[in-house]
Motif scaffolding. Structure first.
Motif, PDB file in Angstrom:
ATOM      1  N   ALA A 226      -1.257   3.532  -9.813  1.00 45.44           N
ATOM      2  CA  ALA A 226      -1.862   4.441 -10.785  1.00 45.44           C
ATOM      3  C   ALA A 226      -1.976   3.779 -12.148  1.00 45.44           C
ATOM      4  N   ARG A 227      -0.943   3.052 -12.540  1.00 44.58           N
ATOM      5  CA  ARG A 227      -0.960   2.376 -13.842  1.00 44.58           C
ATOM      6  C   ARG A 227      -2.079   1.322 -13.878  1.00 44.58           C
ATOM      7  N   TRP A 228      -2.198   0.554 -12.797  1.00 46.12           N
ATOM      8  CA  TRP A 228      -3.220  -0.495 -12.749  1.00 46.12           C
ATOM      9  C   TRP A 228      -4.621   0.097 -12.724  1.00 46.12           C
ATOM     10  N   SER A 266     -13.688  -8.211  -6.192  1.00 49.57           N
ATOM     11  CA  SER A 266     -13.003  -9.018  -7.197  1.00 49.57           C
ATOM     12  C   SER A 266     -11.817  -8.272  -7.784  1.00 49.57           C
ATOM     13  N   LYS A 267     -12.033  -7.016  -8.144  1.00 52.26           N
ATOM     14  CA  LYS A 267     -10.958  -6.231  -8.753  1.00 52.26           C
ATOM     15  C   LYS A 267      -9.800  -6.004  -7.791  1.00 52.26           C
ATOM     16  N   GLN A 272      -4.338  -6.973  -5.923  1.00 51.90           N
ATOM     17  CA  GLN A 272      -3.427  -7.331  -4.842  1.00 51.90           C
ATOM     18  C   GLN A 272      -2.515  -8.480  -5.252  1.00 51.90           C
ATOM     19  N   CYS A 273      -3.036  -9.406  -6.004  1.00 53.23           N
ATOM     20  CA  CYS A 273      -2.213 -10.539  -6.468  1.00 53.23           C
ATOM     21  C   CYS A 273      -1.117 -10.076  -7.409  1.00 53.23           C
ATOM     22  N   VAL A 280       3.639  -6.413   1.978  1.00 52.83           N
ATOM     23  CA  VAL A 280       3.999  -5.372   2.943  1.00 52.83           C
ATOM     24  C   VAL A 280       3.006  -4.214   2.967  1.00 52.83           C
ATOM     25  N   ALA A 281       2.024  -4.228   2.089  1.00 56.75           N
ATOM     26  CA  ALA A 281       1.018  -3.156   2.060  1.00 56.75           C
ATOM     27  C   ALA A 281      -0.367  -3.772   1.882  1.00 56.75           C
TER      28      ALA A 281
END
Length: 602
Positions: A226-228, A266-267, A272-273, A280-281
């Protein structure tokens, strides 16, 4: 009323109705404020008055018995129209209000402070009323405005509790639905837009996390995401928390799939990085195009969720909604939803029987029971379509129970007619995990007076691999009852040779993928010949499935295969047709001319 005023009033009413306050039960939180108002002003009447299209409805009231009054010539209605504080020292001295129903009821004094939303819409008034004329001090007016602010804070808090997810702090699905309707109303009809759904983890990963981690793991996953997302989307656009691990947003106007998909890719790669859970997700993204004025909110959300599920196996884990894939999924769900009724009906499900032929003698020595479904509206549904759906559902147990009971009744009927054959029935992974499956199987045979060895259960390797320890334990219990076991679809599993050694099986069935086309494929011939020899060396009878031509049958006989099954002999038949077909005497098989004539029914 001018067009501008009409539009303002329409939006004001829309804001009021969205709050779901009208005609709701009393609330102590609001009643406390009205009691405070009467105490501060030392007046007998106070109310939180909401201005509807044609009435003033009281969310809270002191000194008033009725819950609403007409809006016409009501002072609170004027407050709603002007969004300004209104004080009337004496209604009888006011040219407009002296003829109002309020003045007629004996009210002489009125003071009302507007209830204004953050968007600037006036919902009504926090008002106090007296039966005598009076003046109002600046301190009283300030207090009345403070009370109105308290009312609005309470309204906004209650509204937020139903619109904001407490964990992520983002608007929830209810808010998404409201904003979607606003979008439909405010944007030009026919405008093409994109709905995006971000699923933080696959169902399997979520299940594993629930077993391995404490509940805070999912909470942290959601909070980080949510923060990202909030930072990436920016303050000018909303991200919605629509389910436990799913977020949704609407792409900006004018954004096309061709331009948006690379941006999303791209986003998401960047996110993910940065994510703590990247190992794990696996987040997936579904995109659902829709047209303003021709879209249903929940349908668009479902389509985006469907695309996000398809994205699990897609490149970059992003997928666009596919109408064809969705139609297929909808059909599968329909079949699953309707199959329970099929089990309870008397005419939808039936068994057909395909013979198993002894290659040496040409005799029919067994029959495989195969389930068929005639859906009341969809017609005949093939087993390859509905059985995989049922096997992954809670109906797997009941389905096998129905098939076993029906097959046993048919077996009893055939034996009473003098027809002694072995009956084969397919069972699923779910059945091997039933703790009392072997006992129930044996009880069914005893109830019908059938010997255990007249039944054979066919099990695929994939069914065993679901939970190998429990599955093997159940297979040992079944074998101990005397019921025969067959390895179905041999050669297509994970580690056939390993299971061939360990399974207490009597029969190995070579899958039809190795048999069809065997007559022209030397590699298949070598492989099948090896399968036959290996299986027989380990003490198993071998059945070849999918035999469709004489050349394959001759090869199998020369390779030493024990039994064959396929369209060369017969397609699956109804029970009465099978009974008529089977008693024809069998002869030895030196070649095609000596085969019994029923062996070539197509």
């Amino acid at each position: 009323m001018t067009i501008s005023c009409q539009l303002t009033e329409s939006r004001r009413l829309d804001a009021l109705h969205k709050l779901d306050l009208l005609d709701t039960p009393p609330s102590e939180a609001f009643d406390r404020i009205t009691r405070m108002a009467t105490s501060i002003f030392q007046l007998p009447i106070a109310a939180i008055s909401l201005t509807d299209a044609d009435r003033q409805w009281f969310k809270s009231r002191v000194g008033v018995e009725h819950t609403s009054i007409p809006r016409m010539r009501a002072p609170c209605g004027n407050v709603a129209d002007s969004s300004e504080l209104l004080v009337i020292p004496d209604l009888m001295e006011d040219a407009y209000f002296r003829d109002s129903p309020l003045a007629a009821s004996g009210v002489r004094y009125y003071a009302g402070a507007p209830l204004i939303t953050a968007e600037g819409h006036c919902l009504g008034a926090m008002c106090v009323l007296g039966l005598e004329p009076r003046e109002t001090t600046p301190q009283e007016l300030s207090a009345l405005c403070d009370l109105a602010s308290m009312v609005m804070a309470q309204i906004e808090m209650q509204h937020a509790m139903g619109r904001i997810d407490p964990l992520s702090g983002l608007p929830n699905r209810n808010q998404f639905m409201e904003d979607f309707q606003d979008l439909q109303r405010d944007r030009p009809a026919g405008e093409q837009r994109l709905a995006v759904l971000i699923n933080l983890t696959t169902p399997e990963q979520l299940s594993h996390a629930a077993r391995a981690m404490n509940p805070s793991y999912v909470d942290e996953l959601v909070i980080d995401a949510a923060r990202w997302l909030r930072a990436e989307v920016g303050a000018h656009r909303n991200v919605y928390h629509v389910t436990t691990t799913q977020f949704a947003l609407i792409a900006p106007p004018g954004m096309t799939l061709a331009a948006y998909l690379p941006l999303l890719e791209s986003k998401m790669a960047e996110g993910q990085c940065l994510a703590k859970s990247r190992y794990v997700a696996t987040p997936t993204v579904g995109v659902a195009p829709f047209e303003i004025g021709n879209a249903d909110c929940l349908s668009v959300l479902r389509q985006a969720q469907s695309a996000a599920h398809d994205a699990i196996d897609a490149h970059a884990h992003i997928a666009v909604y596919s109408e064809d894939a969705d139609a297929l999924y909808q059909r599968r769900f329909t079949l699953l939803n309707d199959f329970g009724s099929a089990l309870e009906s008397q005419d939808q499900l039936r068994l057909v029987y395909q013979p198993r032929i002894d290659i040496t003698t040409g005799a029919c020595i067994g029959a495989e029971a195969l389930l068929r479904w005639d859906h009341p509206t969809l017609g005949a549904v093939g087993p390859s379509e509905f059985i995989p759906v049922i096997e992954r559902s809670g109906l797997a147990h009941a389905t096998t129970a129905w098939v076993l009971a029906t097959a046993m009744r048919q077996q009893r009927q055939w034996r009473d007619q003098g027809l002694h054959l072995q009956m084969s029935v397919n069972v699923s992974a779910a059945n091997l995990l039933e703790p009392d499956f072997a006992e129930a199987l044996l009880a069914g045979l005893r109830q019908r007076g059938l010997p255990p060895d007249c039944m054979e259960l066919e099990i695929t390797e994939s069914a065993i691999m679901a939970q190998p320890v429990k599955a093997h334990a159940m297979l040992e219990k079944i074998a101990a009852t005397g019921v025969k076991l067959a390895i179905d679809d041999f050669g297509t599993g994970y580690s056939s040779l390993s299971y061939l050694q360990r399974m207490p099986a009597d029969v190995v069935k070579i899958d039809q993928t190795f048999v069809i086309g065997l007559e022209d494929d030397t590699r298949k011939q070598a492989l099948v010949a090896t399968m036959i020899t290996l299986s027989q060396d380990l003490g198993h009878r071998v059945v070849a499935e999918g035999v469709e031509c004489e050349e394959v049958l001759i090869f199998l006989r020369l390779a030493g295969c024990d039994e064959a099954q396929g369209f060369l002999f017969a397609r699956p038949m109804e029970a009465d047709v099978f009974t008529d077909w089977c008693p024809v005497p069998a002869a030895a098989i030196p070649g095609r001319s000596a085969l019994p004539h029923y062996a070539y029914q197509m």
